[in-house]
Write a protein that holds these residues in place. Structure first.
Motif, PDB file in Angstrom:
ATOM      1  N   GLY A   1      -8.645 -44.267  37.684  1.00 60.20           N
ATOM      2  CA  GLY A   1      -8.458 -43.670  36.358  1.00 60.20           C
ATOM      3  C   GLY A   1      -7.803 -42.309  36.456  1.00 60.20           C
ATOM      4  O   GLY A   1      -6.912 -42.082  37.257  1.00 60.20           O
ATOM      5  N   GLU A   2      -8.297 -41.384  35.643  1.00 60.53           N
ATOM      6  CA  GLU A   2      -7.687 -40.061  35.565  1.00 60.53           C
ATOM      7  C   GLU A   2      -8.223 -39.139  36.654  1.00 60.53           C
ATOM      8  O   GLU A   2      -9.427 -39.051  36.866  1.00 60.53           O
ATOM      9  CB  GLU A   2      -7.978 -39.447  34.193  1.00 60.53           C
ATOM     10  CG  GLU A   2      -7.130 -40.035  33.081  1.00 60.53           C
ATOM     11  CD  GLU A   2      -5.639 -39.883  33.342  1.00 60.53           C
ATOM     12  OE1 GLU A   2      -5.200 -38.769  33.683  1.00 60.53           O
ATOM     13  OE2 GLU A   2      -4.912 -40.895  33.237  1.00 60.53           O
TER      14      GLU A   2
ATOM     15  N   ALA B   1      -7.510 -42.342  47.545  1.00 57.04           N
ATOM     16  CA  ALA B   1      -8.658 -41.479  47.829  1.00 57.04           C
ATOM     17  C   ALA B   1      -8.219 -40.029  47.672  1.00 57.04           C
ATOM     18  O   ALA B   1      -7.139 -39.639  48.135  1.00 57.04           O
ATOM     19  CB  ALA B   1      -9.180 -41.715  49.239  1.00 57.04           C
ATOM     20  N   LEU B   2      -9.031 -39.257  46.982  1.00 62.87           N
ATOM     21  CA  LEU B   2      -8.779 -37.841  46.792  1.00 62.87           C
ATOM     22  C   LEU B   2      -9.885 -37.083  47.516  1.00 62.87           C
ATOM     23  O   LEU B   2     -11.074 -37.256  47.193  1.00 62.87           O
ATOM     24  CB  LEU B   2      -8.785 -37.508  45.292  1.00 62.87           C
ATOM     25  CG  LEU B   2      -8.550 -36.056  44.901  1.00 62.87           C
ATOM     26  CD1 LEU B   2      -7.171 -35.584  45.337  1.00 62.87           C
ATOM     27  CD2 LEU B   2      -8.722 -35.889  43.382  1.00 62.87           C
ATOM     28  N   ASN B   3      -9.477 -36.297  48.491  1.00 63.32           N
ATOM     29  CA  ASN B   3     -10.447 -35.565  49.310  1.00 63.32           C
ATOM     30  C   ASN B   3     -11.522 -36.499  49.872  1.00 63.32           C
ATOM     31  O   ASN B   3     -12.726 -36.254  49.746  1.00 63.32           O
ATOM     32  CB  ASN B   3     -11.065 -34.412  48.520  1.00 63.32           C
ATOM     33  CG  ASN B   3     -10.008 -33.414  48.098  1.00 63.32           C
ATOM     34  OD1 ASN B   3      -9.062 -33.156  48.840  1.00 63.32           O
ATOM     35  ND2 ASN B   3     -10.136 -32.872  46.901  1.00 63.32           N
TER      36      ASN B   3
ATOM     37  N   VAL C   1      -0.351 -28.498  39.501  1.00 63.01           N
ATOM     38  CA  VAL C   1      -1.301 -29.622  39.433  1.00 63.01           C
ATOM     39  C   VAL C   1      -0.544 -30.824  38.893  1.00 63.01           C
ATOM     40  O   VAL C   1       0.292 -30.666  37.994  1.00 63.01           O
ATOM     41  CB  VAL C   1      -2.482 -29.292  38.465  1.00 63.01           C
ATOM     42  CG1 VAL C   1      -3.331 -30.528  38.219  1.00 63.01           C
ATOM     43  CG2 VAL C   1      -3.341 -28.181  39.029  1.00 63.01           C
ATOM     44  N   ILE C   2      -0.819 -32.015  39.431  1.00 61.96           N
ATOM     45  CA  ILE C   2      -0.231 -33.221  38.830  1.00 61.96           C
ATOM     46  C   ILE C   2      -1.322 -34.242  38.542  1.00 61.96           C
ATOM     47  O   ILE C   2      -2.359 -34.274  39.217  1.00 61.96           O
ATOM     48  CB  ILE C   2       0.877 -33.870  39.695  1.00 61.96           C
ATOM     49  CG1 ILE C   2       0.356 -34.228  41.082  1.00 61.96           C
ATOM     50  CG2 ILE C   2       2.105 -32.978  39.766  1.00 61.96           C
ATOM     51  CD1 ILE C   2       1.313 -35.132  41.843  1.00 61.96           C
ATOM     52  N   SER C   3      -1.064 -35.071  37.545  1.00 56.72           N
ATOM     53  CA  SER C   3      -2.049 -36.085  37.153  1.00 56.72           C
ATOM     54  C   SER C   3      -1.889 -37.322  38.019  1.00 56.72           C
ATOM     55  O   SER C   3      -0.907 -37.474  38.767  1.00 56.72           O
ATOM     56  CB  SER C   3      -1.838 -36.467  35.694  1.00 56.72           C
ATOM     57  OG  SER C   3      -0.611 -37.172  35.571  1.00 56.72           O
ATOM     58  N   ALA C   4      -2.843 -38.225  37.900  1.00 54.54           N
ATOM     59  CA  ALA C   4      -2.785 -39.493  38.634  1.00 54.54           C
ATOM     60  C   ALA C   4      -1.511 -40.251  38.279  1.00 54.54           C
ATOM     61  O   ALA C   4      -0.828 -40.792  39.163  1.00 54.54           O
ATOM     62  CB  ALA C   4      -4.017 -40.334  38.307  1.00 54.54           C
TER      63      ALA C   4
END
Lengths: 265, 81
Positions: B62-63, B54-56, B29-32
């Motif tokens: 933000g986070e 855009a995520l999914n 997993v990686i953060s923004a």
């Protein structure tokens, strides 16, 4: 406004749609649509909406037709070169249907004239090619409480969205749902362009079509998407592109709709 | 180990050279912030550019975290008409 005597014949193919019918056709006839920019996007928008029976147009564009327009702005022909685009557009619309009312404005949309022009329309279609005009449309529509249909293109891709539309707001099983605009429940405005891009990009950061290049068919596709959203809005149909932005890619013929939430900022 | 696949649109593709960007990442997993660092490291010209992530298929700010199988898109404003 009276329907033309031959309207049953003229609009038979859409009157037979349950989603249109006589009431829908009357709504189209009564609708007032402002098209800002009569270029690659504006041409198909005007042509499809006029053909569908939209009864009133406000056309805003300061440009005249040039030779390099003809590759994608298919409303114009060689004999139109040098004429104001909005004048040619009015002529085309009234040749298509002499009963349609068209007001033409041969100046750029500005902070000074936007309020007066918006008062002439129920919905605005952004067919401009620059950020200054787009943010002006966004802010003027927010101020005037009018919806607008956004469209823009970049090389082989396009974006389309419906901004600032009045939508019924309801809570269903802890989810906020935007429903159709036909109920008398509470209403709110859908999100707008600044909710996606709060401020314009830097000068020269994003190229327009003159700089980046474009194939005319892309403008036709994206303009047709915009025309469809205008028709859906006038007819009060479900599935309008509110709180989301459609992105079309001509290279792989794909469409992705990106959702925009109230709490995404 | 995770493969992250990103789509880039519009003017950003002039910088990335392709509409599809692939990264191999040691974490799951990686953060923004880590995602942005990876992007800027590989494509320095992205720094300071105007775009949304855009995520999914949902715009995010933000986070947020990107994991295996997530779709990430980089969306700039378009200008042409």
């Amino acid at each position: 406004m009276e329907m033309e005597p031959d309207f049953l014949d003229r609009y038979q193919r859409q009157l037979s749609l349950r989603e249109v019918g006589l009431d829908g056709q009357r709504a189209l006839r009564a609708a007032r649509v402002m098209v800002v920019g009569l270029g690659g996007l504006g041409c198909p928008v005007v042509q499809y909406l006029a053909a569908a029976g939209v009864g009133n147009f406000v056309l805003v564009d300061a440009d005249r037709v040039s030779l390099s327009n003809l590759q994608r702005q298919i409303l114009f022909t060689q004999t139109d070169i040098g004429r104001f685009k909005v004048e040619v557009g009015k002529g085309w619309i009234q040749k298509q249907n002499a009963q349609i009312k068209v007001s033409v404005h041969t100046e750029m949309l500005s902070a000074e004239n936007a309020t007066a022009y918006l008062a002439l329309a129920d919905i605005v279609v952004d067919c401009t090619d620059n950020f200054a005009a787009r943010y002006l449309i966004n802010d003027a529509c927010a101020f005037a409480n009018k919806p607008w249909v956004y469209g823009s293109i970049a090389k082989f891709e396009g974006q389309v969205a419906v901004f600032n539309a009045l939508m019924k707001y309801a809570k269903v099983e802890n989810q906020d749902i935007m429903a159709s605009q036909t109920s008398d429940d509470s209403f709110i405005r859908s999100l707008n362009y600044r909710d996606i891009f709060p401020n314009p990009p830097g000068q020269g950061e994003i190229q327009n079509c003159a700089e980046a290049g474009v194939l005319g068919a892309l403008a036709g596709i994206v303009g047709s998407f915009q025309a469809m959203e205008v028709l859906k809005w006038i007819l009060g149909l479900d599935g309008q592109l509110v709180n989301q932005m459609l992105t079309y890619s001509a290279m792989n013929q794909s469409i992705v709709k990106f959702r925009l939430d109230n709490n995404s900022d | 180990m995770m493969e992250v696949r990103l789509m880039s649109y519009g003017a950003l593709t002039d910088i990335t050279g392709s509409g599809v960007l692939e990264f191999s990442i040691p974490q799951s997993v990686i953060s923004a912030a880590e995602l942005m660092s990876l992007l800027i490291e590989r494509y320095p010209a992205l720094e300071g550019k105007t775009f949304r992530i855009a995520l999914n298929e949902r715009f995010v700010t933000g986070e947020f975290e990107v994991g295996s199988g997530d779709h990430v898109a980089l969306m700039p404003p378009f200008s042409g008409g």
